[in-house]
Design an enzyme around this catalytic site. Structure first.
Site, PDB file in Angstrom:
ATOM      1  N   ASN A 275     -10.071  -0.655  -1.107  1.00  0.00           N
ATOM      2  CA  ASN A 275      -8.623  -0.535  -1.006  1.00  0.00           C
ATOM      3  C   ASN A 275      -7.990  -1.108  -2.279  1.00  0.00           C
ATOM      4  O   ASN A 275      -7.997  -2.320  -2.483  1.00  0.00           O
ATOM      5  CB  ASN A 275      -8.152  -1.303   0.241  1.00  0.00           C
ATOM      6  CG  ASN A 275      -6.647  -1.205   0.446  1.00  0.00           C
ATOM      7  OD1 ASN A 275      -5.922  -0.727  -0.423  1.00  0.00           O
ATOM      8  ND2 ASN A 275      -6.191  -1.664   1.600  1.00  0.00           N
TER       9      ASN A 275
ATOM     10  N   CYS B 244       0.814  -1.220   0.000  1.00  0.00           N
ATOM     11  CA  CYS B 244       0.000   0.000   0.000  1.00  0.00           C
ATOM     12  C   CYS B 244       0.848   1.271   0.000  1.00  0.00           C
ATOM     13  O   CYS B 244       0.338   2.346  -0.289  1.00  0.00           O
ATOM     14  CB  CYS B 244      -0.961  -0.023   1.176  1.00  0.00           C
ATOM     15  SG  CYS B 244      -2.109  -1.408   1.044  1.00  0.00           S
TER      16      CYS B 244
ATOM     17  N   HIS C 166      -3.684   6.983   2.071  1.00  0.00           N
ATOM     18  CA  HIS C 166      -4.020   5.654   1.548  1.00  0.00           C
ATOM     19  C   HIS C 166      -5.409   5.279   2.062  1.00  0.00           C
ATOM     20  O   HIS C 166      -5.748   5.554   3.213  1.00  0.00           O
ATOM     21  CB  HIS C 166      -2.974   4.647   2.032  1.00  0.00           C
ATOM     22  CG  HIS C 166      -3.349   3.224   1.784  1.00  0.00           C
ATOM     23  ND1 HIS C 166      -3.668   2.764   0.540  1.00  0.00           N
ATOM     24  CD2 HIS C 166      -3.471   2.165   2.629  1.00  0.00           C
ATOM     25  CE1 HIS C 166      -3.965   1.478   0.617  1.00  0.00           C
ATOM     26  NE2 HIS C 166      -3.856   1.086   1.880  1.00  0.00           N
TER      27      HIS C 166
HETATM   28  O1  UT7 Z   1      -4.003  -1.513   3.106  1.00  0.00           O
HETATM   29  C1  UT7 Z   1      -3.491  -2.641   3.735  1.00  0.00           C
HETATM   30  C2  UT7 Z   1      -3.515  -2.451   5.154  1.00  0.00           C
HETATM   31  N1  UT7 Z   1      -4.713  -3.010   5.710  1.00  0.00           N
HETATM   32  C3  UT7 Z   1      -5.418  -2.322   6.611  1.00  0.00           C
HETATM   33  O2  UT7 Z   1      -5.112  -1.190   6.893  1.00  0.00           O
HETATM   34  C4  UT7 Z   1      -6.566  -3.047   7.304  1.00  0.00           C
HETATM   35  C5  UT7 Z   1      -6.562  -2.719   8.758  1.00  0.00           C
HETATM   36  N2  UT7 Z   1      -7.605  -3.408   9.485  1.00  0.00           N
HETATM   37  C6  UT7 Z   1      -8.920  -3.084   9.373  1.00  0.00           C
HETATM   38  O3  UT7 Z   1      -9.272  -2.199   8.607  1.00  0.00           O
HETATM   39  C7  UT7 Z   1      -9.924  -3.766  10.253  1.00  0.00           C
HETATM   40  O4  UT7 Z   1      -9.242  -4.555  11.214  1.00  0.00           O
HETATM   41  C8  UT7 Z   1     -10.918  -4.681   9.478  1.00  0.00           C
HETATM   42  C9  UT7 Z   1     -11.861  -3.812   8.667  1.00  0.00           C
HETATM   43  C10 UT7 Z   1     -10.158  -5.620   8.565  1.00  0.00           C
HETATM   44  C11 UT7 Z   1     -11.761  -5.496  10.462  1.00  0.00           C
HETATM   45  O5  UT7 Z   1     -12.463  -4.625  11.331  1.00  0.00           O
HETATM   46  P1  UT7 Z   1     -12.407  -4.846  12.898  1.00  0.00           P
HETATM   47  O6  UT7 Z   1     -13.236  -3.795  13.502  1.00  0.00           O
HETATM   48  O7  UT7 Z   1     -10.949  -4.907  13.293  1.00  0.00           O
HETATM   49  O8  UT7 Z   1     -13.117  -6.251  13.064  1.00  0.00           O
HETATM   50  P2  UT7 Z   1     -12.566  -7.585  13.754  1.00  0.00           P
HETATM   51  O9  UT7 Z   1     -11.537  -8.218  12.885  1.00  0.00           O
HETATM   52  O10 UT7 Z   1     -12.219  -7.271  15.158  1.00  0.00           O
HETATM   53  O11 UT7 Z   1     -13.863  -8.479  13.743  1.00  0.00           O
HETATM   54  C12 UT7 Z   1     -15.014  -8.162  14.572  1.00  0.00           C
HETATM   55  C13 UT7 Z   1     -16.077  -9.192  14.307  1.00  0.00           C
HETATM   56  C14 UT7 Z   1     -15.573 -10.630  14.384  1.00  0.00           C
HETATM   57  O12 UT7 Z   1     -16.587 -11.412  14.935  1.00  0.00           O
HETATM   58  P3  UT7 Z   1     -16.523 -11.847  16.480  1.00  0.00           P
HETATM   59  O13 UT7 Z   1     -15.252 -12.631  16.634  1.00  0.00           O
HETATM   60  O14 UT7 Z   1     -16.530 -10.575  17.264  1.00  0.00           O
HETATM   61  O15 UT7 Z   1     -17.762 -12.663  16.627  1.00  0.00           O
HETATM   62  C15 UT7 Z   1     -15.381 -11.013  12.943  1.00  0.00           C
HETATM   63  O16 UT7 Z   1     -15.508 -12.395  12.711  1.00  0.00           O
HETATM   64  O17 UT7 Z   1     -16.590  -9.020  12.997  1.00  0.00           O
HETATM   65  C16 UT7 Z   1     -16.539 -10.287  12.291  1.00  0.00           C
HETATM   66  N3  UT7 Z   1     -16.329 -10.004  10.877  1.00  0.00           N
HETATM   67  C17 UT7 Z   1     -17.335  -9.732  10.036  1.00  0.00           C
HETATM   68  N4  UT7 Z   1     -18.665  -9.656  10.206  1.00  0.00           N
HETATM   69  C18 UT7 Z   1     -19.412  -9.343   9.130  1.00  0.00           C
HETATM   70  C19 UT7 Z   1     -15.163  -9.968  10.203  1.00  0.00           C
HETATM   71  N5  UT7 Z   1     -15.384  -9.664   8.913  1.00  0.00           N
HETATM   72  C20 UT7 Z   1     -16.720  -9.523   8.788  1.00  0.00           C
HETATM   73  C21 UT7 Z   1     -17.553  -9.221   7.708  1.00  0.00           C
HETATM   74  N6  UT7 Z   1     -18.886  -9.135   7.921  1.00  0.00           N
HETATM   75  N7  UT7 Z   1     -17.072  -8.999   6.461  1.00  0.00           N
END
Ligand code: UT7
Length: 338
Positions: free
Chosen positions: A293, A122, A263
């Site tokens: 992204n 990125c 980004h």
């Molecule tokens: O450019 C490359 C660099 N990448 C980034 O900058 C990405 C950085 N990270 C992020 O943007 C975020 O961590 C994400 C958007 C990827 C995820 O968001 P989050 O708020 O960190 O969610 P999480 O991973 O903590 O997941 C929360 C919950 C989980 O369920 P439980 O364990 O709480 O029951 C996940 O399984 O949300 C669930 N979950 C989803 N639910 C619905 C994960 N993906 C999804 C989804 N739809 N697509």
């Protein structure tokens, strides 16, 4: 405001033109709801993404990079034969080799140019931009084409809801040329890599460590693997740190900037960085809702959005910033000169 413009380079360098391209096909949150267990509300709240553009089968990174480059050169009014160097930032090259830059050179008809690919995920565009700037500042070249392009859909597991909602395909190209009398162009940059973050975001298969085999395919090693929370925490911290360092050492604050072009990985990361910088929200460029992204393409796509929205004009003071796989961190400060 007291901007400490560095004067070490005999030649100053600037961005003189831009072109962007996204493939027409859309992948919306509603489409993804039919493919994995997710929903529009979750995706919008956690990321700010509404839709992404995805290539048709058979369309590669060099194709979309070439489209962006053609627009960039047409706007500048020069033929491809005037391009001296082509740098393509990408993590989704058409193939392991030859470099996508060679494929773009051939498709563009940029006879006589040299070039190479640059892999910084990125932060790829920010690093390629700085490399192009230095090639011009050194006096070695007068026309360097810098392209950020990725076909992220080629390395996404569309059964993995944690990654498939995030990424889209796109390309952006800028031309780097020497500044005219009185112009400032690129001012300063802060770049950093931290390889200890490698396991948090990678595609482990297909390289020399894990050459392609039935086993690597079955283990889904040719897809993106991400520890979202680890990347999120690093991104929030380092995006602020790099941009603050850049502003402080140039004697300015966020309020002095016309435009902050980050980004586009997550709307929450962007807003938290902007808040720390003291940037008014309408000076922060956000188009993640439309493109997702696109890795190396996000910043040129956002530059184009800023111009389209009338937020980026000649003489504007602009800050760009990125964090990505590696980890890689980049930020650059410039005057917009066209
Ligand atoms: O450019 C490359 C660099 N990448 C980034 O900058 C990405 C950085 N990270 C992020 O943007 C975020 O961590 C994400 C958007 C990827 C995820 O968001 P989050 O708020 O960190 O969610 P999480 O991973 O903590 O997941 C929360 C919950 C989980 O369920 P439980 O364990 O709480 O029951 C996940 O399984 O949300 C669930 N979950 C989803 N639910 C619905 C994960 N993906 C999804 C989804 N739809 N697509």
């Amino acid at each position: 405001m007291s901007l400490n413009v560095k004067t070490h380079a005999a030649v100053r360098a600037k961005i003189s033109s831009i072109g962007t391209y996204v493939p027409p096909r859309l992948l919306t949150n509603a489409d993804l709801e039919k493919m994995v267990d997710t929903n529009d509300a979750w995706i919008m709240e956690r990321t700010g993404i509404r839709q992404r553009h995805i290539v048709e089968k058979g369309v590669a990174t060099s194709d979309i990079a070439t489209e962006a480059a053609k627009i960039c050169l047409e706007r500048r009014g020069i033929p491809a034969t005037e391009v001296e160097v082509i740098i393509v930032a990408t993590v989704t090259p058409d193939m392991m080799f030859p470099a996508t830059a060679c494929l773009v050179q051939n498709k563009l008809g940029a006879k006589g140019a040299w070039g190479f690919d640059l892999s910084a995920a990125c932060s790829g565009f920010v690093y390629a931009l700085q490399t192009g700037i230095k090639l011009v500042e050194s006096g070695a070249h007068k026309k360097v084409l810098v392209i950020g392009a990725d076909v992220m859909s080629s390395i996404i597991d569309y059964t993995d809801r944690t990654t498939c909602i995030l990424f889209g395909d796109g390309a952006g190209a800028v031309l780097i040329e020497p500044c005219a009398e009185g112009e400032i162009g690129m001012i300063d940059f802060v770049h950093e890599i931290d390889g200890s973050g490698g396991p948090a975001l990678n595609m482990p298969g297909g390289g020399s460590l894990n050459p392609p085999s039935i086993a690597t395919v079955e283990a889904k090693m040719h897809y993106i693997h991400q520890d979202g929370q680890a990347v999120y925490k690093f991104a929030v911290r380092k995006m602020s740190e790099a941009t603050e360092t850049l502003l402080t050492r140039n004697g300015i604050t966020g309020a002095d900037l016309s435009c902050f072009i980050p980004h586009q990985a997550n709307k929450r990361i962007i807003l938290s960085t902007a808040e720390r910088l003291g940037m008014p929200e309408d000076h922060v460029i956000i188009n993640i809702d439309r493109f997702g992204n696109t890795t190396a393409a996000t910043i040129p796509l956002a530059m184009q959005t800023a111009m389209d929205e009338g937020k980026l004009k000649k003489n504007d003071l602009v800050l760009i910033a990125s964090v990505g796989a590696g980890f890689t961190v980049g930020a650059a400060l410039m005057r917009w000169e066209f």
